[in-house]
Structures are given as structure tokens and as C-alpha cells.
Design a protein around this motif. Structure first.
Motif, PDB file in Angstrom:
ATOM      1  N   GLU A 205      14.820  48.337  74.585  1.00  0.00           N
ATOM      2  CA  GLU A 205      14.943  49.754  74.252  1.00  0.00           C
ATOM      3  C   GLU A 205      14.413  50.641  75.382  1.00  0.00           C
ATOM      4  N   GLN A 209      16.601  53.383  77.264  1.00  0.00           N
ATOM      5  CA  GLN A 209      16.206  54.791  77.264  1.00  0.00           C
ATOM      6  C   GLN A 209      16.088  55.330  78.683  1.00  0.00           C
ATOM      7  N   ILE A 213      17.821  58.903  79.127  1.00  0.00           N
ATOM      8  CA  ILE A 213      16.942  60.069  79.073  1.00  0.00           C
ATOM      9  C   ILE A 213      16.469  60.392  80.483  1.00  0.00           C
ATOM     10  N   GLU A 218       9.900  63.341  77.931  1.00  0.00           N
ATOM     11  CA  GLU A 218      10.601  62.859  76.741  1.00  0.00           C
ATOM     12  C   GLU A 218      10.684  61.333  76.742  1.00  0.00           C
ATOM     13  N   LEU A 219      10.879  60.756  77.910  1.00  0.00           N
ATOM     14  CA  LEU A 219      10.978  59.300  78.029  1.00  0.00           C
ATOM     15  C   LEU A 219       9.669  58.625  77.615  1.00  0.00           C
ATOM     16  N   ASN A 221       7.405  59.818  75.632  1.00  0.00           N
ATOM     17  CA  ASN A 221       7.258  59.979  74.186  1.00  0.00           C
ATOM     18  C   ASN A 221       8.096  58.952  73.428  1.00  0.00           C
ATOM     19  N   LYS A 222       9.308  58.678  73.910  1.00  0.00           N
ATOM     20  CA  LYS A 222      10.155  57.672  73.282  1.00  0.00           C
ATOM     21  C   LYS A 222       9.507  56.297  73.360  1.00  0.00           C
ATOM     22  N   GLY A 225       6.798  56.007  70.921  1.00  0.00           N
ATOM     23  CA  GLY A 225       7.371  55.806  69.590  1.00  0.00           C
ATOM     24  C   GLY A 225       7.765  54.367  69.357  1.00  0.00           C
ATOM     25  N   LYS A 255       0.216  60.422  70.524  1.00  0.00           N
ATOM     26  CA  LYS A 255       0.990  60.200  69.307  1.00  0.00           C
ATOM     27  C   LYS A 255       0.062  59.767  68.188  1.00  0.00           C
TER      28      LYS A 255
END
Length: 580
Positions: A205, A209, A213, A218-219, A221-222, A225, A255
Motif C-alpha cells: 500500500e 500510495q 499521492i 498527505e502521503l 498521513n496515509k 493510517g 494520529k
């Protein structure tokens, strides 16, 4: 990558208001680091130079990149002729009034303009690092950690954990039956398989990503997650190191399990744990942080009621650039060695992602730069600019006094030509002509300054000067004339035309010049005006040059003296020469 210098402030209305009522600029660097700076002055400079009010050390930012000025209409953002340009809400600008929540981009650095406080600040800004004092070396086991791929130790060598404390006398425990032993073995194998599946899932994943991305923040943060999907944690964060002399640590991702920072709106993290991982180069696992003697001085462990914590380093080659930490506050959810190994594997991948994402963004920015430069400069000049770093880019674009040779060309009786041809045909003919002439300018390492209707202006000696600039300018002019003759051979009579060429050499100002709303790289000065007058004075396919150019090239070409000529704008006559 960031500093801010405001110096001494004059007393003004802003001081009476307090920082809470002032506009703020949130800076988000290329590697995801975030800083918020209040606008304390009526005019603030932003750039890489230390004389700016907000100093951005990212190499894609020019020395004096932009300025924000308070006006009666609001705060005006102006690009100061930067190499990489300024964007607001993804639109390139030279000057614009800023509104609340406008997204600004200087090179690769992103800024957010805020005119009022946000009720819900970014989660990364809720992380508070607590510095603890005291001796932390009791009962420590320090084992060296190395970058992934360079370590010859077993992965357990990266583990620093407490010795398990048994409350039962193991010698008195009954031996397991054969069936129980098989079940234990099967459970162990299933657990290992489950962990492998988690690793493969997360790494796949992350890789996917990375390509989908483009925003670095943002990357990350992904990725965080994804970590929470495979490791049951209550909160976690990624912190990157900054200036090592100043021991800077910057949260880039925070997070929590439920998405909120807690009742008090703050998450407190311990420098004790983070510094141990960074300075001692270890991966740290504590199955009960409250009882861990190594963390006696970690106030945040007590405040957050952390029951289990693990922290692993992020490597860039042989240097630690940050850490990733997960914490659990539940008694029934301690982290174990498998969790640590999984976090280590993800941390190793994340380190590569941080470097790769930064590299990808720089590549994309270089492609955009190259696209802009290709319109005006030769490939050789472009390579020199791009390979020379930001200092070279700034030097090329900043207005400066240089010696250059200017070439003007113009089509004879273009009005008559345009009257006889339909507009589409006129456009096609002009495009064919300009395309061939531009290729010749670039062939001799000239700069295409501009197109002016049916005319063309080229510069030799800016932004890059060479000793033979006048020679190359005349070589280009002669080849233009020859290329036009070849082009006209196959044209019908009513589509044929000739050109005039004027060339002059002298001291000019070269750089980004214009208004706040539009800046162009060009040259200005009296030698430019003389070159233009020489072009208008020339006859069909004639090349006229000024006296300064003649002095440089008289031994290189067959040149005829035309004589002194009076030109508009000059009180005295100038000597004019023709290149045969």
C-alpha cells in the motif's frame, strides 16, 4: 529548513492587538514540517536570504522570493522575480491580495495565509515535546542500530525491552501435553504468517500510495493510517530532525485512534524516548512504560498514562532523520516484539518514501522549470542553470549590469504580406519562420528575449556571458539569412519575404524586469535601442552592426563600412557597418 527574523519592532496598532488577532502564515516545508508565524510587520520579506523576515532554507526558494505588504485593501503578496515563481491556490501570480486560507507555494515550500485563528488546528500542531532532566541511564541496555540493508546483526539486536517479570514459579508449572505443544507451534506459525501478511499489505500500500499521492504531507498521513490498520495503537507520530546543533525536532504527522488529540487538545511526547532513539541509534520497546526504569524522567509518559510505547529511527543512508513512535494507554494492549519488528519494517520503508517523495517533487519542479526555460534559452544554458543549484538560478535572474550583444530581426513589408494572405496562412507562415530562427538562436547559445509581432529579439551574453558573444551573434544572424533563403526557395511569389537584421553590443541591465503583475527576463539599455534602430535602417536581407560589435569581430568576418548615421534618440551620429 525554516527560521524567522523579525528584529526590533516599532510600536504600532498590531502590538496592542496581540498575536491572536494578527494574520498568520503557516509554513509547510517540502518534507512536511509545519511552522506558524504571526505577521508582525506591515511588510515582510520571504526567501532564502538571511535578511528576510521569514527565512526558508529550501533550495527551491530564491534569496528574495516574495513580499507580503499590508495595504488599505488588505495584504498584498508580490513575487520578487523569483526563479521558481509564486503560486496562490495553484495559480501563478506576480501580485495578488491574499484572503483567509489562501494556499501559497514558493518553490516547493507551501504556506497557508490565515487572517483568523482556526478553531481546529492541524493535529501535528497539537503535539508538545516535553524536555525532562535527570539521569536516565539506570538499567539501560544500549544496542547499536544501523540503516536497513547495512546491518549484519539479527533484527533482535535492535530491540531494547524490559526483562519479563514472571509472577509464577515456572519450575512448578506442568509440562504441556503433545497436543498442547502442537497447538502452540501452530499458533506461533499462524502468528508469524499473520505478521508477514501485515508487512506485505502495508509495504504494498505504501508503494502504491507513493505513485498516486504527490503531496508529501498527505502521503505521510496515509502511511500513518496504514500503520494504525495493522498495529493497535492509541496515538502515534512522526518527528523529523532539524538543525542538530539546536537539537530541533519537528512533528510532521500526528494520529490518534479516535482522530482527536484528547480532552485538553494536546498530546505530550517525551524527548527522553526520542533522544534515546536518535542519539543512541536504537529501536525502543517498553511493554509497560509507567514501570520502565529507563523512562523515570519522562513526564509525558505519566501525564499521558502511557502503558506501552515503541519508537524506531528513520534512516537516510547513515544518518537518522527522525523517528516514528506509537503509544498505547490500555493495560490490555501492550506492544510486543512482533509489533516492533513490524514498525521497524514500515519505518525502513517510510525512510525511503520520505527521500523518494522529496526527490519526486524536485523532479516535477525541475520539469516545470525546464518547460519554462526551453521557450527562451538554449539546451546548454538550461542545463547550466538547472545543474548549478539555486544560487546559480538566482544569479541568472536577478537584474545585473552585463555586456551583451543584442540581435533584432524584422520582416520587410509584413503589412503587405498579411493583406494578401488569410489570417490562418499568415499564422502558419510566421510560426514556420520563427521556429527556424529560434532554433538558430539556440544553436549559438543565445537567449530568445521576445517576439514582437513579426520581429524577434535575441540576446547573446545574458544570462550566461562568453568572450565570443558578438561572434556567435553574427554567426547566428548570417545563418538566419541563409535559412530564410532556403525557406523562400519553395514558396510562391506572394508568400516570399526578406528580413532586416540589426546587431549592437554594450552594457545593459539583464534580469527579471517588469511590473508586479508581469515580470519577464529581458535586457534594457541604450545598446538595445541602437540595435533596434540599426534593424529598422537595414535593407532587404542586410545585417547592420554597431561600432562596439565591429571592434569585437572585425578580424573574423568580411565587413564593409557603411559610415556615420544619425539615428532617432541619439544626438550624435554613430558608425554603422555591414556584415557581407
Amino acid at each position: 529548513m525554516f527560521h524567522n527574523f523579525f528584529g526590533k519592532k516599532k510600536t504600532n496598532k498590531k502590538e496592542a492587538k496581540g498575536n491572536a488577532d494578527l494574520p498568520n502564515i503557516r509554513v509547510i516545508s517540502n518534507d512536511g514540517r509545519t511552522f506558524t508565524v504571526p505577521v508582525l510587520k506591515n511588510s515582510i520579506g520571504i526567501g532564502r536570504g538571511k535578511d528576510n523576515d521569514i527565512v526558508l532554507t529550501d533550495q527551491t526558494v530564491s534569496r528574495n522570493h516574495a513580499r507580503i505588504t499590508e495595504t488599505d485593501e488588505g495584504h498584498l503578496l508580490t513575487d520578487l522575480g523569483s526563479f521558481n515563481g509564486t503560486k496562490v491556490n495553484e495559480m501563478s501570480i506576480q501580485s495578488t491580495l491574499l484572503k483567509h486560507h489562501d494556499r501559497i507555494k514558493l518553490g516547493l515550500v507551501k504556506l497557508l495565509f490565515l487572517t483568523k485563528a482556526e478553531t481546529t488546528p492541524p493535529l501535528a500542531e497539537t503535539l508538545v515535546l516535553i524536555t525532562e532532566d535527570g539521569d536516565e541511564k539506570k538499567h539501560q541496555q544500549i544496542l547499536e542500530s544501523r540503516p536497513e540493508g547495512e546491518s549484519h546483526h539479527d533484527t533482535q539486536a535492535l530491540l531494547v525491552t524490559l526483562e519479563p517479570q514472571s509472577t509464577l514459579d515456572e519450575a512448578k508449572l506442568p509440562l504441556p501435553s503433545k497436543k498442547e505443544g502442537q497447538n502452540a507451534y501452530l499458533n506461533k506459525e499462524l502468528s508469524s504468517l499473520e505478521r508477514s501478511n501485515k508487512v506485505l499489505f502495508v509495504l504494498y500500500e505504501i508503494s502504491r500510495q507513493l505513485h498516486s499521492i504527490h503531496d508529501f504531507h498527505e502521503l505521510l498521513n496515509k502511511i500513518m493510517g496504514l500503520i494504525f490498520m495493522v498495529i493497535d495503537a492509541d496515538f502515534g507520530f512522526v518527528i523529523l530532525t532539524g538543525d542538530k546543533a539546536k537539537d530541533e525536532l519537528t512533528p510532521v504527522v500526528v494520529k490518534t485512534k479516535d482522530g482527536t488529540p484528547g480532552a485538553e487538545g494536546k498530546i505530550q511526547a517525551s524527548r527522553t524516548i526520542i533522544n534515546k532513539v536518535i542519539h543512541d541509534k536504537v529501536a525502543l520497546l517498553s511493554s509497560d512504560a509507567l514501570d520502565d526504569s529507563r523512562l523515570d524522567q519522562a513526564k509525558s509518559v505519566v501525564i499521558q498514562k502511557i502503558r506501552s510505547a515503541m519508537c524506531v529511527p528513520l534512516w537516510k543512508k547513515d544518518e537518522i532523520i527522525g523517528v516514528i513512535q506509537l503509544d498505547s494507554v490500555r493495560f490490555d494492549n501492550p506492544f510486543n516484539q512482533d509489533d516492533l519488528e513490524l514498525l521497524k519494517a514500515i519505518g525502513s520503508q517510510m525512510s525511503m518514501i520520505i527521500e523518494q517523495a522529496s526527490l519526486n517533487e524536485k523532479i516535477r519542479e525541475e520539469e516545470r522549470m525546464r518547460s519554462r526555460l526551453e521557450r527562451f534559452h538554449s539546451p546548454q544554458i538550461i542545463e547550466t542553470i538547472l545543474e548549478g543549484g539555486q544560487e546559480t538560478k538566482d544569479y541568472f535572474l536577478e537584474p545585473k549590469d552585463v555586456t551583451a550583444t543584442i540581435v533584432f530581426t524584422d520582416i520587410n513589408e509584413f503589412t503587405r504580406l498579411a493583406e494578401h494572405l488569410p489570417p490562418p496562412e499568415t499564422t502558419i507562415l510566421l510560426n514556420q519562420y520563427f521556429s527556424r530562427m529560434t532554433d538558430i538562436v539556440f544553436k549559438y547559445d543565445g537567449t530568445l528575449d521576445k517576439f514582437m509581432g513579426d520581429g524577434l529579439m535575441a540576446v547573446f551574453g545574458a544570462p550566461m556571458a562568453r568572450k565570443d558573444d558578438p561572434i556567435r551573434a553574427i554567426q547566428a544572424a548570417r545563418e538566419m539569412r541563409e535559412e530564410l533563403a532556403l525557406m523562400m526557395e519553395n514558396e510562391v511569389e506572394d508568400r516570399k519575404f526578406s528580413i532586416r537584421i540589426g546587431i549592437n553590443t554594450g552594457r545593459v541591465v539583464a534580469g527579471n524586469i517588469g511590473s508586479p503583475k508581469r515580470l519577464d527576463y529581458t535586457v534594457i539599455g541604450d545598446p538595445v535601442n541602437i540595435a533596434s534602430r540599426l534593424e529598422s535602417m537595414a535593407e532587404h536581407n542586410q545585417i547592420l552592426i554597431g561600432e562596439e560589435t565591429y571592434r569585437f569581430v572585425k578580424e573574423k568576418f568580411h565587413i564593409k563600412e557603411v559610415g556615420p548615421k544619425k539615428i532617432r534618440g541619439k544626438s550624435e551620429e554613430i558608425m554603422v557597418y555591414e556584415v557581407i
